[in-house]
Design an enzyme around this catalytic site. Structure first.
Site, short mmCIF file in Angstrom:
data_model
loop_
_atom_site.label_atom_id
_atom_site.label_comp_id
_atom_site.label_asym_id
_atom_site.label_seq_id
_atom_site.Cartn_x
_atom_site.Cartn_y
_atom_site.Cartn_z
N GLY A 43 -12.93 25.68 -59.49
CA GLY A 43 -13.22 24.53 -58.64
C GLY A 43 -14.59 24.56 -57.99
N LEU A 44 -14.61 24.15 -56.72
CA LEU A 44 -15.89 24.03 -56.02
C LEU A 44 -16.53 25.40 -55.80
CD1 LEU A 44 -14.91 21.30 -53.39
CD2 LEU A 44 -16.10 21.01 -55.57
N ARG A 46 -6.94 36.12 -55.69
CA ARG A 46 -5.81 36.99 -56.04
C ARG A 46 -5.74 37.25 -57.54
NH1 ARG A 46 -1.08 33.54 -53.56
NH2 ARG A 46 -2.57 31.94 -54.08
N SER A 72 8.96 24.36 -44.56
CA SER A 72 9.59 25.55 -43.97
C SER A 72 8.54 26.22 -43.10
CB SER A 72 10.05 26.51 -45.07
OG SER A 72 8.93 27.09 -45.72
N TYR A 91 -11.25 16.09 -41.98
CA TYR A 91 -10.07 15.96 -41.11
C TYR A 91 -9.89 17.18 -40.19
CZ TYR A 91 -7.37 18.25 -44.95
OH TYR A 91 -6.90 19.10 -45.93
N LYS A 148 -8.09 24.24 -40.57
CA LYS A 148 -9.52 23.91 -40.72
C LYS A 148 -10.16 23.64 -39.35
CE LYS A 148 -10.10 23.77 -45.35
NZ LYS A 148 -11.03 24.63 -46.09
N GLY A 153 -15.95 15.48 -48.41
CA GLY A 153 -14.93 14.45 -48.65
C GLY A 153 -14.36 14.68 -50.04
#
Ligand code: COA
Length: 294
Positions: free
Chosen positions: A26-27, A47, A113, A156, A171, A198
């Site tokens: 990914g990024l 991991r 949970s 966010y 975050k 974003g």
């Protein structure tokens, strides 16, 4: 020139050693690749050692740079300490910590949970804390003159967001840590900054956050005033700048790169964008006519 072009000059990260958590895909992988192209040696951690090793090999072939795969679950402090030791043994020093590893999924909060909530908090907040603390202690201990912490947060982090509450909570904590340490650790030559991206589609995040047919139902580009999602190189460009010496006076900053997405949700009258030109013409004529009567 285009926004997909590479921004910094060749060799801008020569001699830098950078650790990218979650760098296997990914990024994290996109940023790692660009750092290597700019001359940095990069250690990627997660991991999944096999995935990391494949990524390291691929990026070394593509860039001719050096990439080290180190298995580490950032949730466990002793694993982070060990990862730091392995990086120091391999590269002799470390200049930059990029806290990129994350975990996230969508869910109504009442369905989670306690362990599900903890899992995201542990990866994002505790993981970033573990790496920050271990690296910070090391840098302070050896009196390294300049070091950088770069945290990947999200817009966010300051607005909160429904349906990803563990992630928003974690975050926000990472953002508070970024700003707090920017002041507290500046005296040790450690800069702390963050990037708040974003929508930047990656397979991992998109399959988790918009599973099934949600990707077709919710076109995130439409939420962005610029009407597009981000390109990975755009993020890599900002990350490279923030870990380079060009940003030596930038400390405690959060750079939002979201095409204006979060502000669109914030401005009270932004919804008027739905009004077509003809209706504006009509409204203007009505207002003028009323004024002329007065
Ligand atoms: N919705 C609700 N609960 C979920 C969930 C989902 N989509 N996925 C996992 N959980 C819950 C599990 O049920 C479990 O809780 P329980 O023991 O009470 O049942 C808890 O979360 C831990 O799940 P587990 O699969 O054991 O965790 P893990 O440590 O192996 O994996 C994740 C962590 C769940 C965050 C996994 O998605 C991951 O590895 N993500 C990394 C990549 C990522 O998310 N990147 C961010 C992209 S934006």
């Amino acid at each position: 020139m285009s926004y997909t072009d590479k921004m910094l000059r060749d060799g801008a990260l020569n001699d830098k050693v950078i650790v990218v958590t979650g760098g296997g895909s990914g990024l994290g992988k996109a940023m790692t690749k660009y750092f290597m192209e700019l001359g940095a040696k990069v250690a990627i951690t997660s991991r999944d050692l096999e995935k990391l090793q494949n990524t390291a090999k691929e990026l070394e072939e593509q860039t001719g740079g050096k990439c080290l795969a180190v298995q580490c679950d950032v949730r466990h402090y002793e694993e982070v300490e060990n990862m730091l030791k392995v990086v120091l043994e391999a590269f002799g020093k470390v200049d930059v910590l990029l806290n990129n590893a994350a975990g996230n999924f969508i869910s109504p909060t009442e369905r989670l949970s306690a362990n599900a909530f903890d899992t995201v908090i542990d990866i994002v907040l505790k993981g970033s804390k573990n790496c920050t603390l271990a690296f910070g202690k090391h840098w302070i201990d050896i009196k390294q003159p300049s070091s950088v912490i770069l945290n990947i947060v999200t817009t966010y982090a300051w607005t909160g967001s429904a349906y990803v509450v563990p992630s928003a909570t974690a975050k926000a904590g990472v953002l508070a840590m970024t700003r707090s340490l920017a002041v507290e650790w500046a005296k040790y030559g450690i800069r702390s900054n963050a990037i708040a991206p974003g929508p930047f589609p990656t397979k991992g995040a998109w399959d988790r956050l918009l599973p099934g047919d949600l990707q077709e139902k919710f076109d995130l580009a439409q939420k962005v005033p610029l009407k597009r999602v981000g390109d990975h190189q755009e993020l890599a460009n900002i990350a490279a700048y923030l870990v380079s010496d060009f940003s030596a006076y930038v400390n405690g900053e959060v750079i939002t790169i979201d095409g204006g997405e979060w502000l669109k949700g914030a401005g009270q009258f932004n919804l008027l964008e739905a009004i077509p030109e003809e209706t504006w013409d009509m409204l203007e004529a009505m207002i003028k006519a009323k004024r002329n009567k007065e």
